[in-house]
Design an enzyme around this catalytic site. Structure first.
Site, PDB file in Angstrom:
ATOM      1  N   LYS A  50       0.789  -1.233   0.000  1.00  0.00           N
ATOM      2  CA  LYS A  50       0.000   0.000   0.000  1.00  0.00           C
ATOM      3  C   LYS A  50       0.825   1.289   0.000  1.00  0.00           C
ATOM      4  O   LYS A  50       0.532   2.198  -0.776  1.00  0.00           O
ATOM      5  CB  LYS A  50      -0.963  -0.028   1.184  1.00  0.00           C
ATOM      6  CG  LYS A  50      -1.888   1.176   1.281  1.00  0.00           C
ATOM      7  CD  LYS A  50      -2.911   1.001   2.391  1.00  0.00           C
ATOM      8  CE  LYS A  50      -2.267   0.914   3.752  1.00  0.00           C
ATOM      9  NZ  LYS A  50      -3.275   0.985   4.860  1.00  0.00           N
ATOM     10  N   HIS A  68      -3.563  -5.163  13.859  1.00  0.00           N
ATOM     11  CA  HIS A  68      -2.705  -4.053  13.446  1.00  0.00           C
ATOM     12  C   HIS A  68      -2.882  -2.951  14.467  1.00  0.00           C
ATOM     13  O   HIS A  68      -3.985  -2.420  14.628  1.00  0.00           O
ATOM     14  CB  HIS A  68      -3.081  -3.546  12.056  1.00  0.00           C
ATOM     15  CG  HIS A  68      -2.016  -2.724  11.400  1.00  0.00           C
ATOM     16  ND1 HIS A  68      -1.503  -1.576  11.973  1.00  0.00           N
ATOM     17  CD2 HIS A  68      -1.349  -2.881  10.219  1.00  0.00           C
ATOM     18  CE1 HIS A  68      -0.577  -1.059  11.179  1.00  0.00           C
ATOM     19  NE2 HIS A  68      -0.471  -1.824  10.111  1.00  0.00           N
ATOM     20  N   GLU A 101       3.443  -7.411   8.772  1.00  0.00           N
ATOM     21  CA  GLU A 101       3.108  -6.710   7.527  1.00  0.00           C
ATOM     22  C   GLU A 101       3.756  -5.328   7.479  1.00  0.00           C
ATOM     23  O   GLU A 101       3.054  -4.311   7.418  1.00  0.00           O
ATOM     24  CB  GLU A 101       1.595  -6.548   7.403  1.00  0.00           C
ATOM     25  CG  GLU A 101       0.770  -7.799   7.572  1.00  0.00           C
ATOM     26  CD  GLU A 101      -0.697  -7.459   7.825  1.00  0.00           C
ATOM     27  OE1 GLU A 101      -1.101  -6.310   7.562  1.00  0.00           O
ATOM     28  OE2 GLU A 101      -1.433  -8.328   8.307  1.00  0.00           O
TER      29      GLU A 101
END
Length: 406
Positions: A68, A196, A272
């Site tokens: 992203k 997250h 991530e």
């Protein structure tokens, strides 16, 4: 390392790069003459360094780069060569890694909310691990229960993060038990949990708390006789510094390592990272296209701005270190504005700059994350081209690889 021609505070803080005895100033001047401004320099050596630093700080954790913040082919190819895996969220990202030859088994799909065609596109590529955070999303996988495996995303709110991603996604612990239970009834495989804690998380205890709570859920699932969970995805959010305060990622991750050591031995851990890998890897170069005196300050209008490479100021709460390429001499109160006809297109106010001429260059640091990825061509000002440096490993005696994104 201080390089002649840069303000020492900028060069010392962010490590002005030299390549084959060529200073960064000379490199920027050469690229500006060849390609014109604005442009972004993407240094793949820095991508490699950041990946290896985080890998060393989190031994045993499989790193999936989140595309992203900078979905650029050179970043993907560089990280693939380093052995990285990838975190995908859209069909466009699936297509990018597929076309670059990334093996599907090195990818996961982590968008908690998906259309049916998003699921089908990923499965067709071969990506089989997805994320859900509610029963409605779980039931989308009924037709694909023989192919897909899922991670259940939990919410751990973090209002102090740059972006509190748990505000939009994630379920409670009880919600996770309900999803795992319903999945067992439907014959859908739940592989593990994910979370997250938010972008630019400066407090490692946020990770520790989330890991500990997930550990409790993993053990609680086993105690309830449900299928054993074997994966924990600890997300991203690892911080980088946009000012003089450097982040020691090994020290930052020390409490995270301790918390991970308390997980059941059979649990594999993945992460991530996105911003941490690419934020320091890109430098912006813009030129002064005009100037005016307003209220005792000089306004310099650049050929890049809020709607372009500095889009992160709006979308990512970004504060990028910027300075003139040639910084010597007395400084004066100044404003840096972008090129569009919109009055919000202002990059920096109350910034002290030397007297600049039209055509002079302005350099922005830490421009790799959420900059070009969110840039537009509003007002028909074209996005800055990306010039790739050091894309491939090469003999140190040879000239660097410099390629232009067409």
């Amino acid at each position: 390392m201080s390089v002649s021609g840069f303000a020492p505070s900028v060069a010392d803080a962010f490590g002005a790069q030299t390549t084959s005895n060529t200073t960064e100033i000379e490199l920027i001047e050469s690229l500006a003459r060849r390609y014109g401004a604005p442009f972004l320099m993407l240094d793949c050596d820095i991508v490699r360094h950041q990946y290896q630093a985080l890998k060393a700080a989190l031994p045993g954790v499989e790193l999936h780069f989140a595309l992203k913040p900078l979905p650029h082919p050179a970043v993907v190819s560089t990280l693939l060569a380093e052995g990285a895996c990838f975190d995908l969220a859209t069909t466009g990202e699936v297509e990018l890694v597929r076309d670059l030859g990334v093996p599907a088994d090195k990818t996961i799909h982590t968008h908690p909310i998906k259309r049916d065609r998003d699921i089908r596109d990923a499965l067709e590529y071969g990506c089989k691990v997805f994320v859900v955070d509610n029963i409605n999303e779980l039931e989308k996988f009924i037709p694909y229960r023989d192919e897909a495996e899922l991670l259940v995303r939990l919410s751990f709110r973090n209002p102090n993060a740059v972006s509190d991603l748990s505000k939009k996604f994630g379920c409670s612990e009880e919600g996770a038990y309900a999803i795992v239970t319903r999945a067992a009834e439907l014959g859908i495989t739940i592989r593990g949990l994910s979370f997250h804690v938010g972008s630019q998380t400066l407090d490692a205890d946020k990770y520790v708390h989330a890991i500990n709570r997930c550990n409790a859920v993993i053990r609680g699932v086993a105690e309830r006789g449900l299928p054993v969970l074997k994966v924990l995805d600890i997300g991203g959010g690892f911080p980088v510094s946009y000012d003089d305060n450097t982040v020691d990622i090994d020290s930052f991750c020390a409490p995270i390592r301790s918390a991970l050591a308390e997980l059941p031995a059979a649990v594999a851990v993945i992460a991530e990272p996105g911003r941490f890998i690419v934020a320091p890897a890109m430098t912006s170069v813009a030129s002064v296209m005009g100037q005016a005196e307003r209220d005792g300050e000089t306004w310099y209008y650049l050929d890049d701005g809020i709607y372009g490479s500095f889009s992160g100021i709006l979308f990512d709460h970004g504060h990028y270190p910027v300075d003139a390429l040639y910084w010597q001499g007395e400084r004066f109160p100044s404003v840096l504005a972008g090129p569009t006809c919109d009055s919000i297109d202002v990059i920096a106010e109350k910034i002290m700059l030397p007297k600049l001429n039209n055509g002079d260059l302005i350099v922005g640091r830490m421009m790799g994350a959420y900059t070009s990825a969110t840039a537009t061509e509003f007002n028909f000002f074209r996005k800055a081209q990306i010039i790739v440096l050091n894309e491939f490993m090469h003999d140190a005696s040879l000239a660097p690889v410099v390629t232009l994104e067409v």
